[in-house]
Design a protein around this motif. Structure first.
Motif, short mmCIF file in Angstrom:
data_model
loop_
_atom_site.label_atom_id
_atom_site.label_comp_id
_atom_site.label_asym_id
_atom_site.label_seq_id
_atom_site.Cartn_x
_atom_site.Cartn_y
_atom_site.Cartn_z
N THR A 41 -12.46 9.05 1.77
CA THR A 41 -11.31 8.63 0.98
C THR A 41 -10.56 9.85 0.46
N LEU A 42 -9.26 9.64 0.21
CA LEU A 42 -8.40 10.69 -0.34
C LEU A 42 -7.65 10.12 -1.54
N LEU A 43 -7.74 10.82 -2.67
CA LEU A 43 -7.00 10.45 -3.88
C LEU A 43 -5.92 11.50 -4.10
N MET A 44 -4.69 11.05 -4.31
CA MET A 44 -3.58 11.97 -4.55
C MET A 44 -2.88 11.58 -5.85
N ALA A 45 -2.88 12.50 -6.81
CA ALA A 45 -2.28 12.23 -8.11
C ALA A 45 -0.99 13.01 -8.29
N GLY A 46 -0.07 12.44 -9.04
CA GLY A 46 1.19 13.11 -9.31
C GLY A 46 2.37 12.23 -8.94
N ASP A 47 3.55 12.78 -9.10
CA ASP A 47 4.78 12.04 -8.80
C ASP A 47 5.83 13.05 -8.36
N GLY A 48 6.93 12.56 -7.82
CA GLY A 48 7.99 13.47 -7.41
C GLY A 48 8.84 12.86 -6.31
N ASP A 49 9.78 13.64 -5.81
CA ASP A 49 10.77 13.14 -4.85
C ASP A 49 10.16 12.62 -3.55
#
Length: 368
Positions: free
Chosen positions: A214-222
């Motif tokens: 599994t891969l977890l990706m945190a954050g936000d942006g364009d």
């Protein structure tokens, strides 16, 4: 010391290094945030008494002062009444914005570059290659060796330039990963230089051999929606989770159960580069191996094959191979993580970073 910190934004979630400066620098901190007429001093309603400001407005109108006159005078007044000894400006382009104020002061000024401000071609051009910033500053801080070299090429005097990498918050050293999941974690803004889509493409290759990873990706942006669409296109919704914005405590919890931290940073088309990504330092400090690219300051702090596995920018296949390497050999992942924890504690601690910045500020005052 009475230290004024100037930042273009108040407490953005991705700029924990500025929070560290606020919280750990010695002396009394006065935190000014915002740009132009929107600049405020944290904890105070006004920079200048209302009556004085009204009189100043009449004066500015009578003598046809430029529009920036009022906000600049308000800041100068605030700095004077608070007996500021030294000024720390976060971001080179923010220092350029504040030039009329910095030039009017007989104060010690330290300008701290962080990433895009020393690499984004349009930003540098708008700031006239920082010629005036270099002249007015007592010291200039770079957070990576690549940035250090770039600033020298722009004309920053070598005697003013200080290389000082960030340090992770001490709480990350208390993390002890248990490597109990086939889980990768990445955190950062979804922007061109972070290239989160490359991480997704690399992980998609990994699933052919380890479908339960599994891969977890945190954050936000364009690029967040684009990445969401990419995940949907490859039908990876059960394998990849976009977490949105998480806080440092949540990040530490996820690191404690992850196999590795992943980030595929690149130099964007406009020249934008990382400084030294703080999340990389935090992950390594926590004892989690880092899988990333040899980009900007990453290779300054991650030792290839000792605390992490690095590859060239845009090399998705190599990044996938590095993920597979740790999935196939968890003991190797543990070795990398342990070396990284010791390496960061010895060479890139928060204590070292703040101590160096304290020394710079004090020296700037004494030599003024």
């Amino acid at each position: 010391m009475n230290i004024a910190i100037f930042s273009p934004n108040q407490n953005p979630y991705s700029e924990t290094f500025i929070q560290a400066h606020k919280n750990y620098l010695k002396g009394n901190i006065f935190y000014y945030f915002g740009s132009g007429s929107q600049i405020q001093l944290e904890g105070q309603e006004r920079l200048m008494p209302l009556l004085r400001y009204k009189i100043l407005r009449v004066f500015a109108k009578l003598f046809r002062k430029p529009s920036a006159y009022l906000w600049q005078e308000r800041i100068l007044y605030s700095l004077k009444v608070n007996n500021i000894d030294a000024i720390l400006v976060e971001y080179g382009n923010h220092a350029h914005h504040l030039l009329p104020i910095l030039k009017a002061l007989q104060k010690s000024i330290v300008v701290h570059f962080h990433g895009y401000d020393a690499s984004h071609r349009d930003v540098i051009s708008r700031c006239n290659n920082y010629e005036d910033v270099f002249n007015v500053a007592t010291y200039i801080v770079a957070v990576s060796k690549v940035m250090n070299d770039n600033l020298l090429k722009m004309g920053c005097p070598k005697g003013k330039l200080v290389y000082n990498v960030y340090g992770p918050q001490p709480e990350f050293h208390e993390v002890h990963p248990i490597f109990n999941k086939k889980q990768f974690i990445g955190i950062g803004r979804f922007t061109d230089k972070k290239a989160p889509y490359y991480t997704i493409l690399a992980f998609n290759q990994v699933l052919s051999k380890h479908p339960d990873a599994t891969l977890l990706m945190a954050g936000d942006g364009d690029l967040h929606n684009m990445c969401k669409n990419l995940i949907r296109h490859f039908k990876l919704e059960k394998s990849i989770t976009l977490l949105g914005i998480i806080n440092p405590k949540q990040f530490r919890t996820l690191l404690s159960e992850s196999l590795a931290f992943v980030q595929h940073s690149i130099t964007a088309e406009n020249g934008d580069m990382e400084g030294t990504p703080l999340a990389v330092l935090e992950a390594s400090c926590a004892g989690v191996p880092v899988i990333a690219t040899s980009h900007a300051g990453i290779s300054d702090v991650i030792v290839h094959k000792k605390s992490g596995l690095l590859c060239d920018e845009h090399d998705v296949d190599a990044m996938a191979e590095n993920m597979l390497c740790l999935l196939d050999n968890v003991n190797y992942a543990k070795e990398l993580g342990l070396f990284g924890k010791k390496h960061i504690a010895s060479n890139f601690s928060m204590e070292r970073h703040i101590k160096k910045l304290d020394e710079i500020l004090l020296e700037a005052i004494e030599n003024k």
